[in-house]
Design a protein around this motif. Structure first.
Motif, PDB file in Angstrom:
ATOM      1  N   ILE A 163       1.052  -1.258   0.007  1.00 29.18           N
ATOM      2  CA  ILE A 163      -0.076   0.074   0.101  1.00 29.18           C
ATOM      3  C   ILE A 163       0.808   1.310  -0.019  1.00 29.18           C
ATOM      4  CG2 ILE A 163      -1.954   1.231   1.236  1.00 29.18           C
ATOM      5  CD1 ILE A 163      -2.485  -1.232   2.582  1.00 29.18           C
ATOM      6  N   ALA A 164       0.808   1.990  -1.173  1.00 36.46           N
ATOM      7  CA  ALA A 164       1.316   3.320  -1.119  1.00 36.46           C
ATOM      8  C   ALA A 164       0.573   4.380  -0.305  1.00 36.46           C
ATOM      9  CB  ALA A 164       1.424   3.918  -2.618  1.00 36.46           C
ATOM     10  N   LYS A 165       1.345   5.025   0.562  1.00 43.46           N
ATOM     11  CA  LYS A 165       0.476   5.830   1.505  1.00 43.46           C
ATOM     12  C   LYS A 165       0.732   7.348   1.456  1.00 43.46           C
ATOM     13  CE  LYS A 165      -1.404   4.261   5.063  1.00 43.46           C
ATOM     14  NZ  LYS A 165      -1.645   3.797   6.446  1.00 43.46           N
ATOM     15  N   CYS A 166      -0.104   8.125   1.740  1.00 43.07           N
ATOM     16  CA  CYS A 166       0.020   9.686   1.487  1.00 43.07           C
ATOM     17  C   CYS A 166      -0.692  10.352   2.682  1.00 43.07           C
ATOM     18  CB  CYS A 166      -0.304  10.005  -0.111  1.00 43.07           C
ATOM     19  SG  CYS A 166       0.208  11.699  -0.449  1.00 43.07           S
ATOM     20  N   GLY A 167      -0.122  11.737   2.953  1.00 48.18           N
ATOM     21  CA  GLY A 167      -0.935  12.702   3.897  1.00 48.18           C
ATOM     22  C   GLY A 167      -0.720  12.266   5.168  1.00 48.18           C
ATOM     23  N   GLY A 168      -0.782  13.676   5.986  1.00 47.55           N
ATOM     24  CA  GLY A 168      -0.966  13.441   7.458  1.00 47.55           C
ATOM     25  C   GLY A 168       0.389  13.216   8.167  1.00 47.55           C
ATOM     26  N   SER A 169       0.242  12.593   9.416  1.00 45.84           N
ATOM     27  CA  SER A 169       1.413  12.446  10.164  1.00 45.84           C
ATOM     28  C   SER A 169       2.402  11.505   9.647  1.00 45.84           C
ATOM     29  CB  SER A 169       1.094  11.806  11.618  1.00 45.84           C
ATOM     30  OG  SER A 169       0.444  10.641  11.537  1.00 45.84           O
ATOM     31  N   GLU A 170       3.495  11.219   9.985  1.00 46.93           N
ATOM     32  CA  GLU A 170       4.382  10.244   9.528  1.00 46.93           C
ATOM     33  C   GLU A 170       3.855   8.591   9.666  1.00 46.93           C
ATOM     34  OE1 GLU A 170       8.728   8.700  10.753  1.00 46.93           O
ATOM     35  OE2 GLU A 170       8.748  10.649  10.156  1.00 46.93           O
ATOM     36  N   ALA A 171       3.526   8.518  10.621  1.00 47.21           N
ATOM     37  CA  ALA A 171       2.781   7.156  10.934  1.00 47.21           C
ATOM     38  C   ALA A 171       1.652   6.926   9.888  1.00 47.21           C
ATOM     39  CB  ALA A 171       2.230   7.204  12.269  1.00 47.21           C
ATOM     40  N   ARG A 172       0.808   7.776   9.525  1.00 45.53           N
ATOM     41  CA  ARG A 172      -0.424   7.596   8.600  1.00 45.53           C
ATOM     42  C   ARG A 172       0.361   7.610   7.376  1.00 45.53           C
ATOM     43  NH1 ARG A 172      -3.906  10.907   5.362  1.00 45.53           N
ATOM     44  NH2 ARG A 172      -5.847  10.119   5.412  1.00 45.53           N
ATOM     45  N   ARG A 173       1.350   8.083   6.608  1.00 42.21           N
ATOM     46  CA  ARG A 173       1.944   8.073   5.615  1.00 42.21           C
ATOM     47  C   ARG A 173       2.904   6.948   5.284  1.00 42.21           C
ATOM     48  NH1 ARG A 173       4.552  13.110   7.191  1.00 42.21           N
ATOM     49  NH2 ARG A 173       6.679  13.002   6.915  1.00 42.21           N
ATOM     50  N   THR A 174       3.331   6.172   6.235  1.00 40.91           N
ATOM     51  CA  THR A 174       4.102   5.298   5.973  1.00 40.91           C
ATOM     52  C   THR A 174       3.513   4.189   5.100  1.00 40.91           C
ATOM     53  OG1 THR A 174       5.264   6.017   7.953  1.00 40.91           O
ATOM     54  CG2 THR A 174       5.848   3.641   7.410  1.00 40.91           C
ATOM     55  N   ASN A 175       4.327   3.802   4.028  1.00 34.36           N
ATOM     56  CA  ASN A 175       4.046   2.644   3.381  1.00 34.36           C
ATOM     57  C   ASN A 175       3.982   1.354   4.160  1.00 34.36           C
ATOM     58  OD1 ASN A 175       4.012   4.383   1.187  1.00 34.36           O
ATOM     59  ND2 ASN A 175       6.240   3.881   0.597  1.00 34.36           N
ATOM     60  N   GLN A 176       2.961   0.496   3.691  1.00 33.89           N
ATOM     61  CA  GLN A 176       2.907  -0.911   4.217  1.00 33.89           C
ATOM     62  C   GLN A 176       2.916  -2.092   3.238  1.00 33.89           C
ATOM     63  OE1 GLN A 176      -1.119  -0.472   5.991  1.00 33.89           O
ATOM     64  NE2 GLN A 176      -0.313   0.136   8.110  1.00 33.89           N
ATOM     65  N   MET A 177       3.218  -3.283   3.810  1.00 31.76           N
ATOM     66  CA  MET A 177       3.321  -4.447   3.014  1.00 31.76           C
ATOM     67  C   MET A 177       2.714  -5.483   3.919  1.00 31.76           C
ATOM     68  SD  MET A 177       4.352  -6.339   0.602  1.00 31.76           S
ATOM     69  CE  MET A 177       5.437  -5.554  -0.417  1.00 31.76           C
TER      70      MET A 177
END
Length: 669
Positions: A339-353
């Motif tokens: 999941i490519a992530k975007c926006g908000g705090s660093e935790a919110r926008r950190t990519n996931q596998m």
């Protein structure tokens, strides 16, 4: 009557002010001042008595022309362009000749190569020789009004491995997909509005047939994304509309002539959507990224009914989920999701596998494998960019710096951006996908209209502005080369490289074969692809699987690892053609190197031991129940297999590597 052309000063220190007059005929240019270098010129009108012949670009003759003589002082690469801001909205056609008046030879020309305004301006480039005469002629084929043209000189730019030609097509609605809609394996063009599905069906002999299918009004239109697949297995493609308020499914009827609208009451701020067999039961499920809540997915009950679930696959409370893509990154023959992530705090926008555990569960482990990056990104492009047998990833920045992450082969990644040749590639955006556009056997990346042509070693050569920034991809003229669509078609002009394309038909697996791993083996090595629905951010591209093989003239074999666990091994397939592969049509080969394998205890309680003199490291072990359903799947790291989670009964153990297998039967107490 002569028209006076004034050389205007450019922001280039070496340019000098000169005056230049055009001529009404080629012969009259001999009495006018010759152009000998770069400059910017204005044409008051086109009304010369000699129109350019031969025509050096598309279209018929004109009725008038304006002529110029150009003699460069050095060997150089010259571009004659009307694609200038001051000409925006204009329409020009240019011809460039060598030879002598009355015996002219076309060296270049252009009609609609421009990008500024309506795209009808002209850009023509060629290598020129010092002290040789060239004639530049404009005609009034489209209009005779005045305009500017510019001559620039310098080193020849790199020539793209393939180019694309614009082809107009009339569609109705929002242009969203290139995908086969009627089961003939030819990619069609799909455009959507709330009550209509506009399909341009590709015809076997070339061209398209337009069909508009009226639907019940969709509660949600695909404002954010469109995914496509045959989730009820009736042979016709269904659609998923991802909207900022919810999700609508359009389910095709038994002959593809009508659709049933299905919308749930759930609020979903949709981003990327996909079809994938999430629980590996042989039926396609749907996944939708949620921007402001945990993600949602829809589990197929086997009869084509989709049940809504929220949570369990990307659960950050305020979302930030933008670009999901399903791939097998760890080569264990099951689908994982990045999941490519975007926006908000660093935790919110950190990519996931979300890594598939092989038993229907998933573990988020991006940090452990080196992909937990808090960059701003809306999509990623996955492919084997160095042809070493595992999936690498280009994480495309929506702002900031793009990243290339190399798969080390052990399920972890390292940053390879510094050596990727992208130092000057700073253009950002939201659309990133991967295909082999030039069929050289190295995967390329389409990033927001720019193409990063792969060199096969994790590095790329960048060509800017090749196609539209937001496109769907597929083969739109059945010639084995990938084309692009975004309102108009950008048809691949092709080259001499060879290719092969596959249509996967699942039996025990889902009908589209989504989730299958496909390998093409040639003397140059092995290429891999995963069959997937939904990549990039917004658009839907072909479900067919395409490989370029460059100058290779034979394929040793094609191996398909189906989601069910079935393996097909097709020997010596033809090249430069399309193959339709039905699951189970050509079964895998027994692995003679594992003939001495013993398994014990049998019956087993918690652990099954595998005794052999062969190295089992990285081999895939799969367990099937008595009905042939895959119930356990993992990559071996040692000679033991945990079976405590299995119910009591008879099972079949299979060990596989490189398309070869060994089968053993065991009992679980």
């Amino acid at each position: 009557m002569k028209k006076i052309l004034l050389l205007l000063a450019l922001c280039v220190p070496t340019l000098m002010l000169n005056a230049q007059a055009s001529a009404n005929t080629c012969a009259e240019t001999d009495s006018e001042t010759t152009i000998t270098g770069p400059g910017l010129y204005s044409v008051s009108e086109i009304n010369g008595s000699e129109f350019p012949i031969p025509v050096c670009t598309d279209g018929p003759d004109a009725t008038a022309g304006e002529w110029f003589k150009y003699i460069p002082t050095t060997d150089t690469y010259a571009t004659i362009s009307t694609d200038l801001d001051q000409n925006s909205g204009g329409d020009t056609r240019v011809h460039i000749y060598s030879g002598t008046c009355g015996a002219l030879v076309c060296e270049g020309g252009d009609d609609d190569g421009g990008f500024i305004g309506n795209g009808y301006l002209s850009i023509a480039s060629l290598s020129v020789i010092a002290n040789q005469t060239y004639y530049i002629a404009f005609d009034n084929r489209w209009n005779g009004e005045g305009f500017y043209f510019e001559i620039t000189e310098g080193e020849a730019p790199l020539i793209p491995p393939v180019t694309f030609t614009n082809q107009s097509i009339s569609t109705t609605g929002t242009n969203r997909a290139v995908v086969d809609m009627n089961g003939d394996y030819l990619d069609d063009i799909v455009s959507i509005n709330a009550t209509n599905i506009n399909i341009q069906y590709q015809l076997n002999g070339g061209g398209f047939q337009e069909v508009n299918i009226t639907t019940d009004e969709a509660d949600y239109t695909p404002g954010w994304s469109l995914a496509a697949a045959d989730f009820d297995g009736n042979g016709y493609t269904d659609l998923l509309y991802g909207n900022g308020s919810g999700v609508t499914f359009m389910k095709a009827n038994a002959d593809g002539t009508a659709y049933t609208e299905i919308s749930g009451p759930e609020y979903v701020f949709s981003q990327r959507s996909n079809f994938a067999d999430i629980n590996n039961d042989g039926h396609l499920d749907a996944f939708v990224c949620h921007d402001v809540q945990p993600n949602v997915y829809y589990i197929n009950d086997g009869d084509g009914n989709l049940g809504f679930i929220q949570g369990g696959l990307g659960d950050f409370s305020s979302g930030g989920n933008y670009g999901s893509i399903w791939i097998d990154y760890d080569n264990d023959r099951d689908l994982d999701m990045f999941i490519a992530k975007c926006g908000g705090s660093e935790a919110r926008r950190t990519n996931q596998m979300l890594t598939n555990n092989g038993d229907g569960t998933y573990t988020e482990n991006a940090l452990d494998i080196g992909l937990a990056d808090p960059m701003q990104t809306w999509s990623s492009a996955w492919g084997d960019f160095d042809n070493d047998g595992d999936m690498d990833v280009f994480v495309g920045a929506s702002s900031g710096v793009h990243k290339i992450m190399k798969n080390l082969g052990d399920g972890t990644f390292t940053d390879a951006t510094d050596s990727a040749g992208l130092e000057e590639f700073t253009a950002t955006g939201i659309e990133n996908v991967t295909y082999d556009f030039d069929n050289d056997g190295n995967l390329d990346i389409a990033s927001n209209g720019h193409i990063l042509y792969g060199n096969g070693d994790m590095s790329f050569t960048v060509f800017m502005g090749v196609i539209s920034g937001g496109s769907s991809f597929g083969d739109l003229n059945n010639d084995g080369f990938i084309d692009a669509f975004s309102g108009s078609i950008r048809m691949n002009d092709t080259n001499n490289n060879n290719w092969v394309s596959l249509n996967t038909i699942g039996t025990d697996s889902n009908l589209n074969g989504i989730g299958a791993r496909v390998e093409v083996h040639t003397s140059a090595g092995i290429q891999i692809r995963d069959v997937r629905s939904g990549e990039g951010f917004r658009f839907m591209s072909t479900l067919n699987t395409h490989f370029g093989i460059g100058t290779e003239t034979t394929i040793d074999n094609i191996i398909i690892y189906w989601p069910s666990g079935t393996i097909d091994n097709i020997a010596n397939p033809d090249i430069n053609t399309f193959h339709t592969i039905v699951e189970g049509q050509s079964l895998s080969i027994e692995d003679e190197t594992l003939e001495n394998v013993m398994i014990f205890p049998n019956p087993a309680i918690n652990v099954l031991n595998i005794q052999t003199t062969s190295n089992l490291g990285d081999k895939i072990v799969t367990v099937f129940d008595i009905n042939g359903k895959r119930v356990l799947n993992e990559k071996l790291t040692n000679n033991t297999l945990e079976v405590s989670a299995l119910q009591s009964g008879m099972y079949f153990l299979r060990i596989e590597s490189n398309g070869k297998v060994l089968n053993r039967k065991f009992i679980k107490q």
